[in-house]
Design an enzyme around this catalytic site. Structure first.
Site: not given
Ligand code: NAP
Ligand code: HSE
Length: 435
Positions: A13, A45, A132, A136, A190, A205, A302
């Protein structure tokens, strides 16, 4: 124009949002960075997976080694969630001379001291604005813009998924399970949404913010936390009747006794800024001794809000601002003694909301009031709905009590004793009330 070569590891995402900003808005990032921010590699991956983004030929790779071996790539957005392999990958990247930008709060809350110490030893930097409150800019604000202050308190809605769920249940009567699935579909949750709804993500956070704001080295797992996974829609309704909304609040309060931290569903008065924070929005109210209260509000989860913070960090790293801050502030230094000691929550004082199922007969209220009085807890208001004239009365019936200010210790002891009364037929729900 000078060029900074960037790589993304983890194109989910957030990663796809970062790629979109770099590819679709190259002019804008170049203007703001004074150099071209060039996406050279994106490590995934599975190359065949659809990611909703088209990358130029040669960018997508399954080989982390290609990034490690490329001396032209100086900064990497590490956007894999969870602890491993995220931790090992971050260490390898830093060891090969890359600066890191990450959104992974779980990793920083768990391994912050190790990763930041290693970064310093290697002369590298880690930027983590997106970790975090999504879009923001709270990390920069607390660690830089408010650095003239002693932060005294901090209250925040730090988990977008929980806030989205509670808002949809409260305002649209949506079912819990349905909204969790919607939060996953929208990319807020998550990979394991349990971390969102049980308070873990908010506690991680809060641990990061407590470190920046109070210099406290906090083990996030020791922060008392309750999530929204057990929240009953009835409590949302009773809270509204009393003039409140329920929000998952992460709080930090500094006093002469130390620092109190908690994550818990809390009643917040309708009409106050925190109560009006809806859906995936986050908000943080920070009080500093010089500046007074400051309020931040914006999307906390998001794709694009989070990518906004990541790309800003990439630019800051490329122009050298991150390195300067990183070296000066000594984030997560294991040599730094904690400046704030955690205190027991027992001394915390606030109003409380109780809901309990009780026998609908004379003396019930008196027996409960006696226990509260014994613990010096004064009742502010009581709700018990009558079934109406002629209608059969509910028995047991829900009884809701709002108290005046009391200590956490007294409220918790009173809860234990009330649950032992014959007139009380089930567990007591007790929530804090914020004024
Ligand atoms: P996500 O959609 O699950 O994306 C994570 C990606 O990492 C997936 O595409 C996954 O691959 C890839 N991955 C996992 N292991 C890997 C490896 N060994 N080599 C290469 N790629 C690998 O998660 P996300 O929502 O983007 O979140 C990513 C990080 O940002 C997390 O730490 C989350 O807590 C943080 N975060 C997310 C948000 C949010 O709103 N989504 C907001 C703030 C912070 P596959 O596609 O193959 O499964
Ligand atoms: N899963 C987290 C949330 C993403 O819903 O706040 C942002 O860190």
């Amino acid at each position: 124009m000078e060029k900074t070569n960037v790589a993304i590891v983890g194109l989910g995402t957030v990663g796809a949002g970062v790629a979109r900003l770099l590819l679709d808005h190259g002019d804008r990032t170049a203007r703001h960075a004074g150099r071209t921010m060039w996406l050279k590699k994106a490590v995934v991956r599975d190359k065949s997976k659809t990611r909703g983004i088209e990358l130029p030929a040669g960018v997508l790779t399954t080989s982390l080694q290609e990034v490690i071996d490329d001396p032209e790539i100086s900064v990497v957005a590490q956007l894999i969630g969870g602890l491993e392999p995220a931790r090992s990958i971050m260490l390898k990247l830093m060891e090969s001379g890359k600066d890191i930008v990450t959104a992974n709060k779980a990793l920083l809350a768990e391994h912050g001291p190790e990763l930041f110490t290693r970064a310093r030893q290697l002369g590298r930097s880690i930027a983590f604005e997106a970790a975090v409150a999504g879009g923001i800019p709270i990390i920069a604000n607390i660690s830089q813009c408010l650095s003239a202050n002693q932060i005294q308190s901090l209250e925040g809605i730090l988990n977008g998924t929980s806030n989205f769920i509670v808002t949809q249940m409260d305002e649209h009567g949506a079912s819990y399970d349905e909204v969790v699935r919607e939060a996953q579909r929208l990319g807020y949750a998550e990979a394991d949404p349990t971390m969102d709804v049980d308070g873990t993500d908010a506690a991680q956070k809060l641990a990061i913010l407590a470190h920046l704001a109070f210099g406290a080295t906090v083990d996030w797992s020791e922060i008392p936390r309750v999530g929204i996974d057990g929240l009953d829609p009835d409590d949302l309704q009773y809270a509204k009747e009393l003039g409140y909304r329920i929000k998952l609040l992460a709080s930090a309060n500094l006093s002469d006794d130390g620092l109190e931290l908690s994550v818990a569903p809390t009643l917040v008065p309708i009409g106050t800024p925190l109560a009006e924070v809806r859906d995936a929005f986050n908000a943080i109210r920070v009080a500093g001794d010089a500046v007074g209260p400051v309020f931040y509000h914006g999307l906390g989860a998001g794709q694009m809000p989070t990518a906004s913070a990541v790309v800003a960090d990439l630019i800051d790293t490329a122009v050298g601002r991150t390195r300067l801050t990183f070296q000066t502030l000594e984030y997560f230094s294991i040599d730094q003694p904690p400046r704030a000691l955690l205190r027991e929550a027992d001394s915390l004082r606030c109003r409380y909301y109780f809901r309990l199922p009780v026998a609908n007969h004379p003396g019930t209220l008196a027996s409960i009031a006696t226990v509260l009085a014994k613990h010096n807890i004064s009742i502010a208001s009581v709700i018990q709905h009558d079934s109406g004239p002629g209608a059969p009365q509910r028995d047991p019936v829900p009884l809701v009590i709002m108290t005046h200010e009391a200590s956490e210790g007294a409220a918790s002891e009173a809860t234990r004793e009330i649950e032992m009364l014959d007139a009380v037929t089930g567990p007591v729900i007790r929530l804090r009330v914020e004024e």
